[in-house]
Design a protein around this motif. Sequence first.
Motif, PDB file in Angstrom:
ATOM      1  N   THR A 244       0.825  -1.212   0.000  1.00 32.40           N
ATOM      2  CA  THR A 244       0.000   0.000   0.000  1.00 32.40           C
ATOM      3  C   THR A 244       0.857   1.260   0.000  1.00 32.40           C
ATOM      4  OG1 THR A 244      -0.290  -0.426   2.367  1.00 32.40           O
ATOM      5  CG2 THR A 244      -2.145  -0.926   0.924  1.00 32.40           C
ATOM      6  N   HIS A 245       2.083   1.186   0.494  1.00 35.59           N
ATOM      7  CA  HIS A 245       3.053   2.287   0.384  1.00 35.59           C
ATOM      8  C   HIS A 245       2.439   3.656   0.684  1.00 35.59           C
ATOM      9  CE1 HIS A 245       6.500   0.044  -1.284  1.00 35.59           C
ATOM     10  NE2 HIS A 245       5.577  -0.728  -1.836  1.00 35.59           N
ATOM     11  N   ASP A 246       1.709   3.749   1.789  1.00 35.26           N
ATOM     12  CA  ASP A 246       1.100   5.011   2.225  1.00 35.26           C
ATOM     13  C   ASP A 246       0.011   5.547   1.310  1.00 35.26           C
ATOM     14  OD1 ASP A 246       2.434   5.276   4.639  1.00 35.26           O
ATOM     15  OD2 ASP A 246       4.005   6.563   3.825  1.00 35.26           O
ATOM     16  N   ASN A 247      -0.479   4.774   0.386  1.00 29.72           N
ATOM     17  CA  ASN A 247      -1.542   5.229  -0.508  1.00 29.72           C
ATOM     18  C   ASN A 247      -2.882   5.054   0.206  1.00 29.72           C
ATOM     19  OD1 ASN A 247      -3.465   5.668  -2.496  1.00 29.72           O
ATOM     20  ND2 ASN A 247      -2.227   4.746  -4.118  1.00 29.72           N
TER      21      ASN A 247
ATOM     22  N   ASP B 248       4.759  -3.810   3.428  1.00 27.08           N
ATOM     23  CA  ASP B 248       4.979  -2.479   2.849  1.00 27.08           C
ATOM     24  C   ASP B 248       3.764  -1.579   3.047  1.00 27.08           C
ATOM     25  OD1 ASP B 248       7.620  -2.857   2.292  1.00 27.08           O
ATOM     26  OD2 ASP B 248       7.425  -2.748   0.110  1.00 27.08           O
ATOM     27  N   PHE B 249       3.386  -1.457   4.326  1.00 26.00           N
ATOM     28  CA  PHE B 249       2.406  -0.454   4.734  1.00 26.00           C
ATOM     29  C   PHE B 249       3.079   0.907   4.593  1.00 26.00           C
ATOM     30  CE2 PHE B 249       2.266  -4.161   7.504  1.00 26.00           C
ATOM     31  CZ  PHE B 249       0.952  -4.560   7.437  1.00 26.00           C
ATOM     32  N   VAL B 250       4.292   0.992   5.077  1.00 25.85           N
ATOM     33  CA  VAL B 250       5.230   2.107   5.184  1.00 25.85           C
ATOM     34  C   VAL B 250       4.988   2.875   6.477  1.00 25.85           C
ATOM     35  CG1 VAL B 250       6.284   4.148   4.159  1.00 25.85           C
ATOM     36  CG2 VAL B 250       5.692   2.192   2.718  1.00 25.85           C
TER      37      VAL B 250
ATOM     38  N   HIS C  15       5.548  -7.458  -2.691  1.00 29.61           N
ATOM     39  CA  HIS C  15       6.862  -6.955  -3.107  1.00 29.61           C
ATOM     40  C   HIS C  15       7.012  -6.726  -4.608  1.00 29.61           C
ATOM     41  CE1 HIS C  15      11.034  -5.882  -2.650  1.00 29.61           C
ATOM     42  NE2 HIS C  15      11.371  -6.772  -3.564  1.00 29.61           N
ATOM     43  N   HIS C  16       6.552  -7.603  -5.447  1.00 24.16           N
ATOM     44  CA  HIS C  16       6.816  -7.509  -6.883  1.00 24.16           C
ATOM     45  C   HIS C  16       5.781  -6.677  -7.628  1.00 24.16           C
ATOM     46  CE1 HIS C  16      10.147 -10.276  -6.457  1.00 24.16           C
ATOM     47  NE2 HIS C  16       9.373 -10.913  -5.595  1.00 24.16           N
TER      48      HIS C  16
ATOM     49  N   HIS D 113       0.035  -0.761  -4.864  1.00 24.50           N
ATOM     50  CA  HIS D 113      -0.797   0.447  -4.821  1.00 24.50           C
ATOM     51  C   HIS D 113      -0.060   1.769  -4.805  1.00 24.50           C
ATOM     52  CE1 HIS D 113      -4.151  -2.167  -4.497  1.00 24.50           C
ATOM     53  NE2 HIS D 113      -3.457  -2.853  -3.619  1.00 24.50           N
ATOM     54  N   PHE D 114       0.847   1.963  -5.725  1.00 22.93           N
ATOM     55  CA  PHE D 114       1.323   3.328  -5.893  1.00 22.93           C
ATOM     56  C   PHE D 114       1.218   3.690  -7.360  1.00 22.93           C
ATOM     57  CE2 PHE D 114       5.109   0.671  -5.376  1.00 22.93           C
ATOM     58  CZ  PHE D 114       5.869   0.970  -6.487  1.00 22.93           C
ATOM     59  N   PRO D 115       1.177   4.987  -7.668  1.00 24.91           N
ATOM     60  CA  PRO D 115       0.779   5.435  -9.008  1.00 24.91           C
ATOM     61  C   PRO D 115       1.579   4.885 -10.188  1.00 24.91           C
ATOM     62  CG  PRO D 115       0.729   7.255  -7.478  1.00 24.91           C
ATOM     63  CD  PRO D 115       1.339   6.100  -6.747  1.00 24.91           C
TER      64      PRO D 115
END
Length: 167
Positions: free
Chosen positions: A9-12, A36-38, A119-120, A139-141
Motif C-alpha cells: 500500500t506504500h502510504d496510498n 509495505d504499509f510504510v 513486493h513484486h 498500490h502506488f501510481p
Amino acid sequence: MNIGIIADTHDNVEAAERAAEIFTEAGVEIVIHCGDFVAPPLLSTLEGFEVHGVLGNNDGEISGLEAAFDALGNESELHGRFATLEFDGLSFAVLHGESKSEVDALAAAETYDFVCYGHHHEREVTETGRTTIVNPGGHFPTIPPEHRTVALVDTLEASVRFRSVLE
C-alpha cells in the motif's frame, strides 16, 4: 468466509480506503496484508476488520505499526516477517516475498493451501500442486492499472478473484 488480501500500500491512503470498501462489499471479515504499509496511519483505513500483516522491506517504523495493529483490535496482529495462519480449515503462509525463490519453495513444499506475498507489485494466482500462490498487486501510481488490485479468497470454494481499486 471471504478473506481480503492486500500488499504494498506504500502510504496510498486512497487505495487502502478503496480496498476497505471492496472488502466490505464482499463481506470480508479478515484482511491479510503482505507488507509495505510504510507508515502506521495507513492501518486506520482497515478499521473494523481483523487484520493480519507481515513486515515488508519498506516497513521501518515497527513500534508504530505494532501500536496501530493494537489499536485495530479484533484480534489483529503484526506477525513480523512471516505468518502461518489458518481460517476455515485452510492454511496460509504470508510473507512479503522479496525472494521469489523463497515464495516458490514454500509453494513447492505443499505445506500450505495458500502462499500469499507482495513486493513484486504484480498480481498473480498460480497453482503448484495443492498450493495456490497469490500476489494481490500493489498500490502506488507507477504500478500499471491491471496490477492495482486486491485479492479475495472464498474459503468455501478455495478460490481467488481480483478486484481493481481504480474502479
